[in-house]
Write a protein that holds these residues in place. Structure first.
Motif, PDB file in Angstrom:
ATOM      1  N   LEU A   5       0.820  -1.206   0.000  1.00 49.17           N
ATOM      2  CA  LEU A   5       0.000   0.000   0.000  1.00 49.17           C
ATOM      3  C   LEU A   5       0.858   1.262   0.000  1.00 49.17           C
ATOM      4  O   LEU A   5       0.486   2.273  -0.595  1.00 49.17           O
ATOM      5  CB  LEU A   5      -0.948   0.009   1.196  1.00 49.17           C
ATOM      6  CG  LEU A   5      -2.073  -1.014   1.161  1.00 49.17           C
ATOM      7  CD1 LEU A   5      -2.887  -0.954   2.446  1.00 49.17           C
ATOM      8  CD2 LEU A   5      -2.959  -0.783  -0.027  1.00 49.17           C
ATOM      9  N   GLY A   6       2.003   1.219   0.638  1.00 49.96           N
ATOM     10  CA  GLY A   6       2.893   2.369   0.654  1.00 49.96           C
ATOM     11  C   GLY A   6       3.533   2.640  -0.696  1.00 49.96           C
ATOM     12  O   GLY A   6       3.916   3.766  -1.004  1.00 49.96           O
ATOM     13  N   ALA A   7       3.649   1.611  -1.528  1.00 48.59           N
ATOM     14  CA  ALA A   7       4.250   1.778  -2.848  1.00 48.59           C
ATOM     15  C   ALA A   7       3.275   2.357  -3.866  1.00 48.59           C
ATOM     16  O   ALA A   7       3.692   2.850  -4.910  1.00 48.59           O
ATOM     17  CB  ALA A   7       4.779   0.435  -3.352  1.00 48.59           C
ATOM     18  N   PRO A   9       0.678   5.022  -5.579  1.00 47.37           N
ATOM     19  CA  PRO A   9       0.579   6.488  -5.568  1.00 47.37           C
ATOM     20  C   PRO A   9      -0.488   6.961  -4.588  1.00 47.37           C
ATOM     21  O   PRO A   9      -1.455   6.246  -4.299  1.00 47.37           O
ATOM     22  CB  PRO A   9       0.173   6.825  -7.002  1.00 47.37           C
ATOM     23  CG  PRO A   9       0.569   5.645  -7.808  1.00 47.37           C
ATOM     24  CD  PRO A   9       0.468   4.466  -6.900  1.00 47.37           C
ATOM     25  N   VAL A  10      -0.313   8.179  -4.100  1.00 49.60           N
ATOM     26  CA  VAL A  10      -1.209   8.714  -3.062  1.00 49.60           C
ATOM     27  C   VAL A  10      -2.651   8.780  -3.559  1.00 49.60           C
ATOM     28  O   VAL A  10      -3.583   8.415  -2.843  1.00 49.60           O
ATOM     29  CB  VAL A  10      -0.726  10.113  -2.610  1.00 49.60           C
ATOM     30  CG1 VAL A  10      -1.688  10.708  -1.600  1.00 49.60           C
ATOM     31  CG2 VAL A  10       0.667  10.018  -2.029  1.00 49.60           C
ATOM     32  N   GLY A  11      -2.855   9.242  -4.787  1.00 49.73           N
ATOM     33  CA  GLY A  11      -4.209   9.348  -5.323  1.00 49.73           C
ATOM     34  C   GLY A  11      -4.908   8.006  -5.419  1.00 49.73           C
ATOM     35  O   GLY A  11      -6.113   7.893  -5.205  1.00 49.73           O
ATOM     36  N   LEU A  12      -4.145   6.974  -5.733  1.00 53.31           N
ATOM     37  CA  LEU A  12      -4.720   5.633  -5.831  1.00 53.31           C
ATOM     38  C   LEU A  12      -5.043   5.080  -4.446  1.00 53.31           C
ATOM     39  O   LEU A  12      -6.045   4.393  -4.271  1.00 53.31           O
ATOM     40  CB  LEU A  12      -3.759   4.713  -6.581  1.00 53.31           C
ATOM     41  CG  LEU A  12      -4.245   3.338  -6.943  1.00 53.31           C
ATOM     42  CD1 LEU A  12      -5.508   3.429  -7.786  1.00 53.31           C
ATOM     43  CD2 LEU A  12      -3.182   2.599  -7.698  1.00 53.31           C
ATOM     44  N   SER A  63      -8.603   7.751 -19.208  1.00 53.11           N
ATOM     45  CA  SER A  63      -7.158   7.992 -19.158  1.00 53.11           C
ATOM     46  C   SER A  63      -6.839   9.257 -18.368  1.00 53.11           C
ATOM     47  O   SER A  63      -5.864   9.296 -17.606  1.00 53.11           O
ATOM     48  CB  SER A  63      -6.585   8.115 -20.565  1.00 53.11           C
ATOM     49  OG  SER A  63      -6.787   6.931 -21.280  1.00 53.11           O
ATOM     50  N   LEU A  64      -7.660  10.284 -18.544  1.00 55.01           N
ATOM     51  CA  LEU A  64      -7.462  11.516 -17.772  1.00 55.01           C
ATOM     52  C   LEU A  64      -7.648  11.284 -16.280  1.00 55.01           C
ATOM     53  O   LEU A  64      -6.855  11.757 -15.455  1.00 55.01           O
ATOM     54  CB  LEU A  64      -8.429  12.599 -18.244  1.00 55.01           C
ATOM     55  CG  LEU A  64      -8.047  13.366 -19.490  1.00 55.01           C
ATOM     56  CD1 LEU A  64      -9.189  14.260 -19.937  1.00 55.01           C
ATOM     57  CD2 LEU A  64      -6.809  14.187 -19.237  1.00 55.01           C
ATOM     58  N   VAL A  65      -8.685  10.561 -15.924  1.00 50.22           N
ATOM     59  CA  VAL A  65      -8.939  10.303 -14.499  1.00 50.22           C
ATOM     60  C   VAL A  65      -7.821   9.451 -13.904  1.00 50.22           C
ATOM     61  O   VAL A  65      -7.310   9.751 -12.813  1.00 50.22           O
ATOM     62  CB  VAL A  65     -10.317   9.632 -14.302  1.00 50.22           C
ATOM     63  CG1 VAL A  65     -10.505   9.173 -12.867  1.00 50.22           C
ATOM     64  CG2 VAL A  65     -11.431  10.575 -14.697  1.00 50.22           C
ATOM     65  N   ILE A  66      -7.405   8.416 -14.614  1.00 49.80           N
ATOM     66  CA  ILE A  66      -6.336   7.547 -14.107  1.00 49.80           C
ATOM     67  C   ILE A  66      -5.026   8.322 -13.992  1.00 49.80           C
ATOM     68  O   ILE A  66      -4.298   8.185 -13.010  1.00 49.80           O
ATOM     69  CB  ILE A  66      -6.193   6.300 -15.001  1.00 49.80           C
ATOM     70  CG1 ILE A  66      -7.407   5.391 -14.817  1.00 49.80           C
ATOM     71  CG2 ILE A  66      -4.914   5.537 -14.670  1.00 49.80           C
ATOM     72  CD1 ILE A  66      -7.484   4.244 -15.797  1.00 49.80           C
ATOM     73  N   SER A  67      -4.721   9.148 -14.989  1.00 52.14           N
ATOM     74  CA  SER A  67      -3.473   9.917 -14.915  1.00 52.14           C
ATOM     75  C   SER A  67      -3.511  10.940 -13.780  1.00 52.14           C
ATOM     76  O   SER A  67      -2.485  11.219 -13.166  1.00 52.14           O
ATOM     77  CB  SER A  67      -3.186  10.615 -16.241  1.00 52.14           C
ATOM     78  OG  SER A  67      -4.122  11.638 -16.478  1.00 52.14           O
ATOM     79  N   SER A  68      -4.689  11.482 -13.493  1.00 52.58           N
ATOM     80  CA  SER A  68      -4.776  12.421 -12.370  1.00 52.58           C
ATOM     81  C   SER A  68      -4.581  11.710 -11.034  1.00 52.58           C
ATOM     82  O   SER A  68      -4.083  12.303 -10.083  1.00 52.58           O
ATOM     83  CB  SER A  68      -6.105  13.158 -12.385  1.00 52.58           C
ATOM     84  OG  SER A  68      -7.155  12.312 -11.975  1.00 52.58           O
ATOM     85  N   LEU A  69      -4.972  10.444 -10.957  1.00 52.78           N
ATOM     86  CA  LEU A  69      -4.762   9.693  -9.723  1.00 52.78           C
ATOM     87  C   LEU A  69      -3.294   9.306  -9.541  1.00 52.78           C
ATOM     88  O   LEU A  69      -2.819   9.177  -8.418  1.00 52.78           O
ATOM     89  CB  LEU A  69      -5.637   8.441  -9.708  1.00 52.78           C
ATOM     90  CG  LEU A  69      -7.138   8.675  -9.589  1.00 52.78           C
ATOM     91  CD1 LEU A  69      -7.889   7.360  -9.724  1.00 52.78           C
ATOM     92  CD2 LEU A  69      -7.479   9.343  -8.282  1.00 52.78           C
ATOM     93  N   PHE A  70      -2.570   9.130 -10.633  1.00 53.32           N
ATOM     94  CA  PHE A  70      -1.176   8.712 -10.556  1.00 53.32           C
ATOM     95  C   PHE A  70      -0.190   9.877 -10.471  1.00 53.32           C
ATOM     96  O   PHE A  70       0.961   9.670 -10.134  1.00 53.32           O
ATOM     97  CB  PHE A  70      -0.804   7.828 -11.748  1.00 53.32           C
ATOM     98  CG  PHE A  70      -1.210   6.406 -11.579  1.00 53.32           C
ATOM     99  CD1 PHE A  70      -0.528   5.558 -10.734  1.00 53.32           C
ATOM    100  CD2 PHE A  70      -2.310   5.906 -12.255  1.00 53.32           C
ATOM    101  CE1 PHE A  70      -0.907   4.243 -10.575  1.00 53.32           C
ATOM    102  CE2 PHE A  70      -2.702   4.591 -12.110  1.00 53.32           C
ATOM    103  CZ  PHE A  70      -2.001   3.755 -11.262  1.00 53.32           C
TER     104      PHE A  70
END
Length: 110
Positions: A5-7, A9-12, A63-70
């Protein structure tokens, strides 16, 4: 488990259901382009073109939503917020367009 979980990304880590929904919509968009018989209710050539446009919208929006989470929200806060906003907005527009096309197909078949 904490290392896994620590690895991430924060948004995910903060919004895993947003990632899941965007990923499923991304797959639906790809499936809509690849499979000629998706969805089965469309038999007219113009409707299949319309479904392909909606599928492309879904791919771009997801793709936009996923990229914003990453992305790193501390380094790129404007991109993170705008990409997520416009991603969900495009998903909403594709949903409205699909429902309007369904109503027009129902009216033309009667």
């Amino acid at each position: 488990m904490k290392k896994i979980l620590g690895a991430l990304p924060v948004g995910l880590r903060e919004r895993p259901l947003d990632f899941y929904a965007a990923f499923v919509l991304f797959l639906v968009g790809i499936y809509g382009i690849v499979d000629d018989n998706f969805p089965e209710r469309f038999q007219q050539p113009l409707s299949s073109v319309f479904v392909n446009i909606i599928s492309f919208y879904l791919i771009v929006a997801a793709s936009l939503v996923i990229s914003s989470l990453f992305c790193n929200k501390k380094k790129k806060p404007v991109y993170a917020h705008l990409a997520e906003f416009f991603g969900w907005m495009l998903i909403c527009a594709a949903s409205i367009a699909a429902s309007l096309d369904r109503k027009s197909t129902r009216l033309n078949s009667s």
